[in-house]
Design a protein around this motif. Structure first.
Motif, PDB file in Angstrom:
ATOM      1  N   ARG A 239       0.837  -1.208   0.000  1.00  0.00           N
ATOM      2  CA  ARG A 239       0.000   0.000   0.000  1.00  0.00           C
ATOM      3  C   ARG A 239       0.875   1.262   0.000  1.00  0.00           C
ATOM      4  O   ARG A 239       0.521   2.273  -0.601  1.00  0.00           O
ATOM      5  N   LEU A 240       2.016   1.178   0.668  1.00  0.00           N
ATOM      6  CA  LEU A 240       2.927   2.312   0.695  1.00  0.00           C
ATOM      7  C   LEU A 240       3.549   2.544  -0.691  1.00  0.00           C
ATOM      8  O   LEU A 240       3.731   3.693  -1.106  1.00  0.00           O
ATOM      9  N   ARG A 241       3.860   1.459  -1.390  1.00  0.00           N
ATOM     10  CA  ARG A 241       4.418   1.600  -2.745  1.00  0.00           C
ATOM     11  C   ARG A 241       3.405   2.256  -3.677  1.00  0.00           C
ATOM     12  O   ARG A 241       3.755   3.049  -4.547  1.00  0.00           O
ATOM     13  N   ASN A 242       2.126   1.931  -3.481  1.00  0.00           N
ATOM     14  CA  ASN A 242       1.071   2.510  -4.330  1.00  0.00           C
ATOM     15  C   ASN A 242       0.815   3.976  -3.999  1.00  0.00           C
ATOM     16  O   ASN A 242       0.333   4.732  -4.838  1.00  0.00           O
ATOM     17  N   ASN A 243       1.117   4.367  -2.752  1.00  0.00           N
ATOM     18  CA  ASN A 243       0.910   5.761  -2.330  1.00  0.00           C
ATOM     19  C   ASN A 243       2.077   6.165  -1.429  1.00  0.00           C
ATOM     20  O   ASN A 243       1.958   6.159  -0.209  1.00  0.00           O
ATOM     21  N   PRO A 244       3.213   6.512  -2.031  1.00  0.00           N
ATOM     22  CA  PRO A 244       4.457   6.756  -1.275  1.00  0.00           C
ATOM     23  C   PRO A 244       4.383   7.894  -0.265  1.00  0.00           C
ATOM     24  O   PRO A 244       5.241   7.972   0.624  1.00  0.00           O
ATOM     25  N   SER A 245       3.400   8.780  -0.365  1.00  0.00           N
ATOM     26  CA  SER A 245       3.315   9.912   0.568  1.00  0.00           C
ATOM     27  C   SER A 245       2.469   9.599   1.799  1.00  0.00           C
ATOM     28  O   SER A 245       2.400  10.401   2.731  1.00  0.00           O
ATOM     29  N   ASN A 246       1.839   8.428   1.796  1.00  0.00           N
ATOM     30  CA  ASN A 246       0.931   8.079   2.897  1.00  0.00           C
ATOM     31  C   ASN A 246       1.687   7.292   3.968  1.00  0.00           C
ATOM     32  O   ASN A 246       2.099   6.150   3.744  1.00  0.00           O
ATOM     33  N   THR A 247       1.849   7.887   5.159  1.00  0.00           N
ATOM     34  CA  THR A 247       2.596   7.226   6.231  1.00  0.00           C
ATOM     35  C   THR A 247       1.722   6.350   7.126  1.00  0.00           C
ATOM     36  O   THR A 247       2.242   5.702   8.037  1.00  0.00           O
ATOM     37  N   ALA A 248       0.418   6.293   6.850  1.00  0.00           N
ATOM     38  CA  ALA A 248      -0.479   5.490   7.687  1.00  0.00           C
ATOM     39  C   ALA A 248      -0.083   4.012   7.729  1.00  0.00           C
ATOM     40  O   ALA A 248      -0.098   3.406   8.808  1.00  0.00           O
ATOM     41  N   PRO A 249       0.316   3.382   6.588  1.00  0.00           N
ATOM     42  CA  PRO A 249       0.755   1.983   6.665  1.00  0.00           C
ATOM     43  C   PRO A 249       1.959   1.798   7.580  1.00  0.00           C
ATOM     44  O   PRO A 249       2.091   0.770   8.257  1.00  0.00           O
ATOM     45  N   LEU A 250       2.843   2.799   7.629  1.00  0.00           N
ATOM     46  CA  LEU A 250       4.014   2.705   8.499  1.00  0.00           C
ATOM     47  C   LEU A 250       3.624   2.813   9.971  1.00  0.00           C
ATOM     48  O   LEU A 250       4.296   2.249  10.840  1.00  0.00           O
ATOM     49  N   ALA A 251       2.538   3.538  10.266  1.00  0.00           N
ATOM     50  CA  ALA A 251       2.043   3.607  11.646  1.00  0.00           C
ATOM     51  C   ALA A 251       1.583   2.226  12.104  1.00  0.00           C
ATOM     52  O   ALA A 251       1.819   1.824  13.255  1.00  0.00           O
ATOM     53  N   VAL A 252       0.937   1.494  11.201  1.00  0.00           N
ATOM     54  CA  VAL A 252       0.498   0.128  11.515  1.00  0.00           C
ATOM     55  C   VAL A 252       1.705  -0.760  11.782  1.00  0.00           C
ATOM     56  O   VAL A 252       1.749  -1.511  12.765  1.00  0.00           O
ATOM     57  N   MET A 253       2.711  -0.656  10.920  1.00  0.00           N
ATOM     58  CA  MET A 253       3.919  -1.477  11.076  1.00  0.00           C
ATOM     59  C   MET A 253       4.662  -1.140  12.368  1.00  0.00           C
ATOM     60  O   MET A 253       5.149  -2.022  13.077  1.00  0.00           O
ATOM     61  N   LEU A 254       4.734   0.153  12.689  1.00  0.00           N
ATOM     62  CA  LEU A 254       5.452   0.580  13.896  1.00  0.00           C
ATOM     63  C   LEU A 254       4.770   0.091  15.164  1.00  0.00           C
ATOM     64  O   LEU A 254       5.440  -0.220  16.158  1.00  0.00           O
ATOM     65  N   ASP A 255       3.448  -0.027  15.125  1.00  0.00           N
ATOM     66  CA  ASP A 255       2.745  -0.419  16.344  1.00  0.00           C
ATOM     67  C   ASP A 255       3.035  -1.862  16.735  1.00  0.00           C
ATOM     68  O   ASP A 255       2.912  -2.217  17.910  1.00  0.00           O
ATOM     69  N   PHE A 256       3.400  -2.701  15.761  1.00  0.00           N
ATOM     70  CA  PHE A 256       3.824  -4.059  16.114  1.00  0.00           C
ATOM     71  C   PHE A 256       5.099  -4.036  16.952  1.00  0.00           C
ATOM     72  O   PHE A 256       5.377  -4.973  17.691  1.00  0.00           O
ATOM     73  N   GLU A 257       5.865  -2.936  16.852  1.00  0.00           N
ATOM     74  CA  GLU A 257       7.115  -2.806  17.596  1.00  0.00           C
ATOM     75  C   GLU A 257       6.937  -2.067  18.918  1.00  0.00           C
ATOM     76  O   GLU A 257       7.780  -2.160  19.805  1.00  0.00           O
ATOM     77  N   LEU A 258       5.837  -1.298  19.061  1.00  0.00           N
ATOM     78  CA  LEU A 258       5.643  -0.471  20.256  1.00  0.00           C
ATOM     79  C   LEU A 258       4.445  -0.888  21.108  1.00  0.00           C
ATOM     80  O   LEU A 258       4.435  -0.667  22.321  1.00  0.00           O
ATOM     81  N   GLY A 259       3.419  -1.425  20.484  1.00  0.00           N
ATOM     82  CA  GLY A 259       2.236  -1.857  21.234  1.00  0.00           C
ATOM     83  C   GLY A 259       1.476  -0.724  21.893  1.00  0.00           C
ATOM     84  O   GLY A 259       0.853  -0.901  22.941  1.00  0.00           O
ATOM     85  N   THR A 260       1.493   0.474  21.298  1.00  0.00           N
ATOM     86  CA  THR A 260       0.804   1.613  21.904  1.00  0.00           C
ATOM     87  C   THR A 260      -0.670   1.616  21.556  1.00  0.00           C
ATOM     88  O   THR A 260      -1.129   0.886  20.671  1.00  0.00           O
ATOM     89  N   ARG A 261      -1.410   2.446  22.236  1.00  0.00           N
ATOM     90  CA  ARG A 261      -2.793   2.705  21.861  1.00  0.00           C
ATOM     91  C   ARG A 261      -2.800   3.500  20.555  1.00  0.00           C
ATOM     92  O   ARG A 261      -1.841   4.218  20.254  1.00  0.00           O
ATOM     93  N   LYS A 262      -3.891   3.391  19.831  1.00  0.00           N
ATOM     94  CA  LYS A 262      -3.986   4.052  18.529  1.00  0.00           C
ATOM     95  C   LYS A 262      -3.770   5.555  18.647  1.00  0.00           C
ATOM     96  O   LYS A 262      -3.020   6.154  17.855  1.00  0.00           O
ATOM     97  N   GLY A 263      -4.391   6.168  19.627  1.00  0.00           N
ATOM     98  CA  GLY A 263      -4.247   7.608  19.798  1.00  0.00           C
ATOM     99  C   GLY A 263      -2.853   8.015  20.227  1.00  0.00           C
ATOM    100  O   GLY A 263      -2.414   9.134  19.956  1.00  0.00           O
ATOM    101  N   GLU A 264      -2.131   7.090  20.886  1.00  0.00           N
ATOM    102  CA  GLU A 264      -0.778   7.399  21.358  1.00  0.00           C
ATOM    103  C   GLU A 264       0.226   7.417  20.223  1.00  0.00           C
ATOM    104  O   GLU A 264       1.087   8.299  20.157  1.00  0.00           O
ATOM    105  N   ILE A 265       0.137   6.443  19.321  1.00  0.00           N
ATOM    106  CA  ILE A 265       1.126   6.378  18.246  1.00  0.00           C
ATOM    107  C   ILE A 265       0.982   7.560  17.299  1.00  0.00           C
ATOM    108  O   ILE A 265       1.970   8.054  16.741  1.00  0.00           O
ATOM    109  N   LEU A 266      -0.239   8.059  17.145  1.00  0.00           N
ATOM    110  CA  LEU A 266      -0.472   9.206  16.269  1.00  0.00           C
ATOM    111  C   LEU A 266      -0.048  10.520  16.912  1.00  0.00           C
ATOM    112  O   LEU A 266       0.006  11.549  16.239  1.00  0.00           O
ATOM    113  N   ALA A 267       0.253  10.484  18.202  1.00  0.00           N
ATOM    114  CA  ALA A 267       0.651  11.699  18.923  1.00  0.00           C
ATOM    115  C   ALA A 267       2.158  11.769  19.152  1.00  0.00           C
ATOM    116  O   ALA A 267       2.642  12.688  19.803  1.00  0.00           O
ATOM    117  N   ILE A 268       2.900  10.803  18.603  1.00  0.00           N
ATOM    118  CA  ILE A 268       4.356  10.792  18.802  1.00  0.00           C
ATOM    119  C   ILE A 268       4.999  11.939  18.040  1.00  0.00           C
ATOM    120  O   ILE A 268       4.742  12.156  16.856  1.00  0.00           O
TER     121      ILE A 268
END
Length: 460
Positions: A239-268
């Motif tokens: 999905r990132l390759r199809n839309n290189p400016s969209n960082t939302a897929p990377l937020a999903v990937m990062l959460d597997f490494e941090l385990g934060t709440r949804k609202g927390e990861i978006l506030a980093i």
């Protein structure tokens, strides 16, 4: 000497006794009432917390009275002479006292009490909480006209039992939904006691809880298995390759490494990253316009400088994979000129909304053909992975930002292995293949078996 039959006097109130005495010619009722008013006025003036002063320039007497309609909460009044000013002060407080008594003597129904309670509640909790409570009111209470139109003075414990059982029969409720619904009635009746509308709350919870739907949490629905996690990450890359400016897929990937709440990861913020650790200290929340309780409107998502609880403020270690994902996000932000309060996840000057992340996960799961699981399931996967790999539950609790271990164990720990792998692990354990033999020097000649404390069985 005046004689009043006892059979009569014990049935008379103060006004009736005074009228009886006046009619009998024993006292001058007008004089007595005048004396009572003078005494009342003296008490009011003694308790009047504002000063009384004289203005020579205006040749008038001044004082201050409370006034909720003013920004300052008070107003000045004046009279030509002090006596008239004191009468005005007394008249104001007497009218206020009458208004207060009238309000307390007002016959309140469950419904009118609820709206009084909610107007009070608005000042003490978030608009999101108000929105949820109103949604529960509309779902469970609003259609129960017989119950909500009943005067609160007439509500009995049996009425409360009957209402809760009606809800259990009418809806298929899980424990959380049921207690949220019960909590509304409990809180509003406590408010009625505090506001002197009731002397004692009739609340109790004796609904037939056997009718609650068991909250069975199956591991396969609560966490991502190892192969599902990899498939979802690969889909986020696509999905990132199809839309290189969209960082939302990377937020999903990062959460597997941090385990934060949804609202927390978006506030980093990039400023939260210090060396090999990241500081979780704020969140993104949805706010509502609740000025009209029956017509609430979402105002959008906002950044707030606090977490869900005090324990949510925490430092998390960064894996190498997490660092790589963060670097990719920063590179995208720099390339496309995204900037919003130094937030890691933003787009065109605004923060990413939780809805954007939900959409990525939903469509991603559908595309790769696995059950749709929310961002919160990634958080549970993170917790279960830590415990599965030998991390102490106390540390897992801290990484999640929980106040106690019970919450972590009860709601966040699940089996992350495939069914075949689970069977293999169990069989190996039972067959002793994973048993580690202690050196003979550490082995005891006697085996000591420890049993946990057990309560004596009753009625055997």
């Amino acid at each position: 000497m005046l004689f009043i039959p006892l059979i009569c006097i014990d049935k008379l109130n103060k006004e009736e006794i005074l009228k009886f005495l006046a009619d009998s010619g024993t006292i001058d009722l007008a004089y007595v009432q005048e004396q009572i008013e003078m005494k009342k006025r003296e008490e009011i003036l003694q308790n009047h917390r504002y000063s009384i002063w004289y203005s020579e320039r205006e040749n008038a007497w001044y004082t201050t009275l409370p006034d909720d309609s003013k920004k300052t909460g008070r107003k000045n009044i004046k009279r030509k002479n002090r006596k008239d000013l004191e009468k005005a002060i007394a008249a104001f407080y007497i009218s206020q006292d009458k208004a207060d008594k009238k309000g307390k003597e007002e016959i309140l129904t469950v419904e009118t009490l609820f709206y009084k309670f909610m107007k009070h509640k608005v000042n003490g909790v978030s608009s999101g909480t108000i929105n949820r409570m109103m949604a529960d009111w509309e779902r469970f209470y609003k259609s129960e006209t017989e119950f909500i139109n009943k005067p609160i003075q007439n509500i009995t414990k049996i009425d409360v039992d009957d209402f809760f059982n009606t809800m259990l029969n009418k809806y298929s409720l899980k424990k959380k939904s049921y207690y949220n619904m019960c909590g509304i009635l409990k809180q509003m009746l406590e408010y009625a006691v505090d506001a002197d509308y009731l002397e004692k709350s009739p609340y109790r919870n004796r609904g037939n809880k056997k009718k609650l739907i068991p909250d069975k949490k199956i591991s396969s629905k609560e966490v991502y298995r190892a192969n599902e996690k990899e498939l979802l990450i690969q889909e986020m890359e696509r999905r990132l390759r199809n839309n290189p400016s969209n960082t939302a897929p990377l937020a999903v990937m990062l959460d597997f490494e941090l385990g934060t709440r949804k609202g927390e990861i978006l506030a980093i913020s990039t400023n939260d990253i210090v060396g090999n650790k990241i500081h979780i200290q704020r969140q993104v929340v949805e706010k509502f316009d609740v000025s009209d309780l029956d017509n609430r409107k979402s105002l959008g998502f906002f950044l707030v400088d606090y977490t869900k609880s005090a324990d949510g403020d925490r430092w998390l270690p960064l894996t190498q994979r997490a660092k790589e994902i963060i670097a990719r996000v920063q590179e995208i932000n720099e390339r496309y000129g995204y900037s919003c309060n130094d937030l890691l996840f933003s787009r065109k000057g605004t923060l990413l909304s939780p809805d954007t992340i939900d959409c990525q996960i939903k469509r991603g799961c559908e595309y790769i053909g696995i059950p749709i699981r929310t961002m919160h399931k990634i958080r549970k996967t993170y917790a279960s992975t830590l415990l599965h790999n030998g991390v102490n539950v106390s540390i897992v609790k801290d990484m999640l930002g929980h106040a106690d271990e019970n919450t972590t164990i009860k709601h966040y720990i699940f089996n992350i292995e495939e069914e075949s792998e689970t069977d293999s692990i169990v069989l190996e354990a039972l067959e002793g293949k994973n048993k580690v033999e202690k050196p003979k020097s550490e082995q005891s000649e006697h085996k000591i078996i420890l049993f946990s404390d057990m309560k004596k069985a009753r009625n055997l």
